[in-house]
Design a protein around this motif. Sequence first.
Motif, mmCIF file in Angstrom:
data_model
loop_
_atom_site.group_PDB
_atom_site.id
_atom_site.type_symbol
_atom_site.label_atom_id
_atom_site.label_comp_id
_atom_site.label_asym_id
_atom_site.label_seq_id
_atom_site.Cartn_x
_atom_site.Cartn_y
_atom_site.Cartn_z
ATOM 1 N N TRP A 14 0.843 -1.197 0.000
ATOM 2 C CA TRP A 14 0.000 0.000 0.000
ATOM 3 C C TRP A 14 0.878 1.246 0.000
ATOM 4 O O TRP A 14 0.631 2.193 -0.740
ATOM 5 C CB TRP A 14 -0.936 -0.003 1.208
ATOM 6 C CG TRP A 14 -2.193 0.750 0.927
ATOM 7 C CD1 TRP A 14 -3.347 0.222 0.464
ATOM 8 C CD2 TRP A 14 -2.408 2.153 1.049
ATOM 9 N NE1 TRP A 14 -4.268 1.220 0.301
ATOM 10 C CE2 TRP A 14 -3.732 2.407 0.647
ATOM 11 C CE3 TRP A 14 -1.624 3.222 1.456
ATOM 12 C CZ2 TRP A 14 -4.279 3.683 0.648
ATOM 13 C CZ3 TRP A 14 -2.173 4.491 1.451
ATOM 14 C CH2 TRP A 14 -3.478 4.710 1.046
ATOM 15 N N TYR A 54 -4.804 -0.770 8.425
ATOM 16 C CA TYR A 54 -4.781 -0.126 7.111
ATOM 17 C C TYR A 54 -5.275 1.309 7.175
ATOM 18 O O TYR A 54 -4.852 2.140 6.386
ATOM 19 C CB TYR A 54 -5.552 -0.943 6.081
ATOM 20 C CG TYR A 54 -4.925 -2.297 5.866
ATOM 21 C CD1 TYR A 54 -3.538 -2.447 5.788
ATOM 22 C CD2 TYR A 54 -5.688 -3.439 5.782
ATOM 23 C CE1 TYR A 54 -2.959 -3.680 5.633
ATOM 24 C CE2 TYR A 54 -5.109 -4.683 5.617
ATOM 25 C CZ TYR A 54 -3.739 -4.794 5.544
ATOM 26 O OH TYR A 54 -3.153 -6.027 5.386
ATOM 27 N N SER A 55 -6.139 1.631 8.128
ATOM 28 C CA SER A 55 -6.546 3.037 8.263
ATOM 29 C C SER A 55 -5.383 3.880 8.770
ATOM 30 O O SER A 55 -5.182 5.011 8.319
ATOM 31 C CB SER A 55 -7.772 3.177 9.170
ATOM 32 O OG SER A 55 -7.473 2.852 10.493
ATOM 33 N N ARG A 58 -3.031 4.119 5.673
ATOM 34 C CA ARG A 58 -3.551 5.064 4.682
ATOM 35 C C ARG A 58 -3.317 6.508 5.126
ATOM 36 O O ARG A 58 -2.777 7.322 4.379
ATOM 37 C CB ARG A 58 -5.049 4.819 4.458
ATOM 38 C CG ARG A 58 -5.662 5.739 3.422
ATOM 39 C CD ARG A 58 -7.176 5.672 3.410
ATOM 40 N NE ARG A 58 -7.693 6.206 4.661
ATOM 41 C CZ ARG A 58 -8.450 5.543 5.518
ATOM 42 N NH1 ARG A 58 -8.812 4.312 5.285
ATOM 43 N NH2 ARG A 58 -8.869 6.112 6.626
#
Length: 80
Positions: A14, A54-55, A58
Motif C-alpha cells: 500500500w 490499514y486506516s 492510509r
Amino acid sequence: MSCFRRHHVKVARWCLSVTGDRESAADLAQENLRKAYQNLSYFKGQSKFSTWLYSITRNHCLNASQVPERAPRRPTLTNW
C-alpha cells in the motif's frame, strides 16, 4: 507481534502504491507498523485488526505524501 508480520507485505504494498518508490515505501511501512504497535492499546476490537492497521497506514502515507521533501541545503559562505 505475529499479527504485524502477517500484514507487513500488504502494508508495504500500500505504501508503494502511494509513493511509487520502494525505499520510501519500506521506510513508511516500518514507520506505520511502529506507530500501530505503539498505539495498540487504542485498538478496541470493534473492527478487524487489518481494518484498523490499514486506516493508520492510509492516513500516514497520505500525510507523508503531502509533505514536500526539503531540498538539500547548498553550502553558502555563511553556513559553510
